[in-house]
Design an enzyme around this catalytic site. Structure first.
Site, PDB file in Angstrom:
ATOM      1  N   GLY A  46      49.333  50.805  41.539  1.00  0.00           N
ATOM      2  CA  GLY A  46      49.248  49.383  41.820  1.00  0.00           C
ATOM      3  C   GLY A  46      48.863  48.616  40.573  1.00  0.00           C
ATOM      4  N   GLN A  51      45.456  41.645  35.841  1.00  0.00           N
ATOM      5  CA  GLN A  51      45.377  42.807  34.933  1.00  0.00           C
ATOM      6  C   GLN A  51      46.346  42.700  33.756  1.00  0.00           C
ATOM      7  OE1 GLN A  51      45.655  45.803  38.289  1.00  0.00           O
ATOM      8  NE2 GLN A  51      44.291  46.876  36.893  1.00  0.00           N
ATOM      9  N   HIS A 137      42.433  47.428  47.152  1.00  0.00           N
ATOM     10  CA  HIS A 137      42.081  47.434  45.722  1.00  0.00           C
ATOM     11  C   HIS A 137      42.827  46.308  44.986  1.00  0.00           C
ATOM     12  CE1 HIS A 137      41.216  49.798  41.879  1.00  0.00           C
ATOM     13  NE2 HIS A 137      42.020  48.821  41.487  1.00  0.00           N
ATOM     14  N   GLU A 138      44.142  46.222  45.225  1.00  0.00           N
ATOM     15  CA  GLU A 138      44.938  45.220  44.492  1.00  0.00           C
ATOM     16  C   GLU A 138      44.637  43.810  44.996  1.00  0.00           C
ATOM     17  OE1 GLU A 138      46.141  46.218  41.848  1.00  0.00           O
ATOM     18  OE2 GLU A 138      46.060  48.358  42.320  1.00  0.00           O
ATOM     19  N   HIS A 141      41.642  42.346  43.327  1.00  0.00           N
ATOM     20  CA  HIS A 141      41.853  41.862  41.947  1.00  0.00           C
ATOM     21  C   HIS A 141      42.173  40.363  41.932  1.00  0.00           C
ATOM     22  CE1 HIS A 141      41.635  45.172  39.116  1.00  0.00           C
ATOM     23  NE2 HIS A 141      42.395  45.947  39.861  1.00  0.00           N
TER      24      HIS A 141
HETATM   25 ZN    ZN Z   1      42.576  48.000  39.686  1.00  0.00          ZN
END
Ligand code: ZN
Length: 203
Positions: A46, A51, A137-138, A141
């Site tokens: 992912g 990021q 998790h994504e 972000h």
């Molecule tokens: Zn991450």
């Protein structure tokens, strides 16, 4: 198509607020293609737009097995519309090279998002799967939340971070999540552990 530079832990861009995508333009399509290239080039499952330094509500995942065909899924302007249950998740992140730790996650998630054409879709994921973990998790972000913020054991996680020359957990960002932790602790052990205990008991 390009492989982008991944923003590493400690960079404030990982903590910034992101904006909704309003126009499903060529520029967005190029960014998503580059994010997928970057994710695959780094063997990730992912990658979220912050990021790669873009403060936009976009993430991509591919949770297919190595022997399966690629299965990229693009999430634009995602919202979590249901979350329930709790589970342990052993995770890493492309922004934290090599560091893995145990974190708290929900065990049932329903997410609604738009695809590259702006069409809405809903995805449900239940149980201890890569998909259930990757979606949370994504998604995090996009809100400036990192997996170590969910760490179950702060001291253990800090040791791991130190080992890989990464900053310790930012204590003001760490999420207490006592209810999730209690639920994980209360879960009956998995079958494998119970079998091992039975074998050990016989000796
Ligand atoms: Zn991450």
């Amino acid at each position: 198509m390009a492989i982008l530079k991944i923003v590493k832990y400690g960079d404030p861009r990982l903590r910034q607020k992101t904006k909704d995508v309003l126009k499903f333009s060529k520029k967005i399509k190029v960014l998503v293609a580059d994010m997928l290239d970057t994710m695959y080039a780094n063997n990730g499952v992912g990658l979220a737009a912050p990021q790669v330094g873009e403060a936009l509500r976009i993430f991509v995942i591919d949770v297919s097995e190595p022997n399966e065909p690629y299965n990229p899924i693009v999430f634009i302007n995602p919202k979590i519309i249901k979350k329930a249950g709790a589970m342990n998740s052993y995770e890493g992140c492309l922004s934290f090279p090599q560091a893995y730790t145990n974190v708290k996650r929900y065990s049932h998630i329903i997410i609604k998002a738009q695809n590259l054409d702006g069409r809405f879709f809903t995805m449900e994921s239940k149980g201890d799967t890569l998909l259930t973990k990757a979606l949370q998790h994504e998604f995090d972000h996009l809100n400036g939340i990192l997996f170590v913020d969910h760490a179950r054991d702060v001291d253990e996680t800090n040791k791991i971070l130190e080992e890989f020359q990464l900053n310790p957990i930012e204590s003001d960002k760490w999420l207490k999540e006592e209810d999730l932790e209690a639920e994980i602790q209360a879960q009956p052990k998995n079958v494998e552990e119970q079998m091992q205990e039975a074998v050990d008991g016989e000796n």
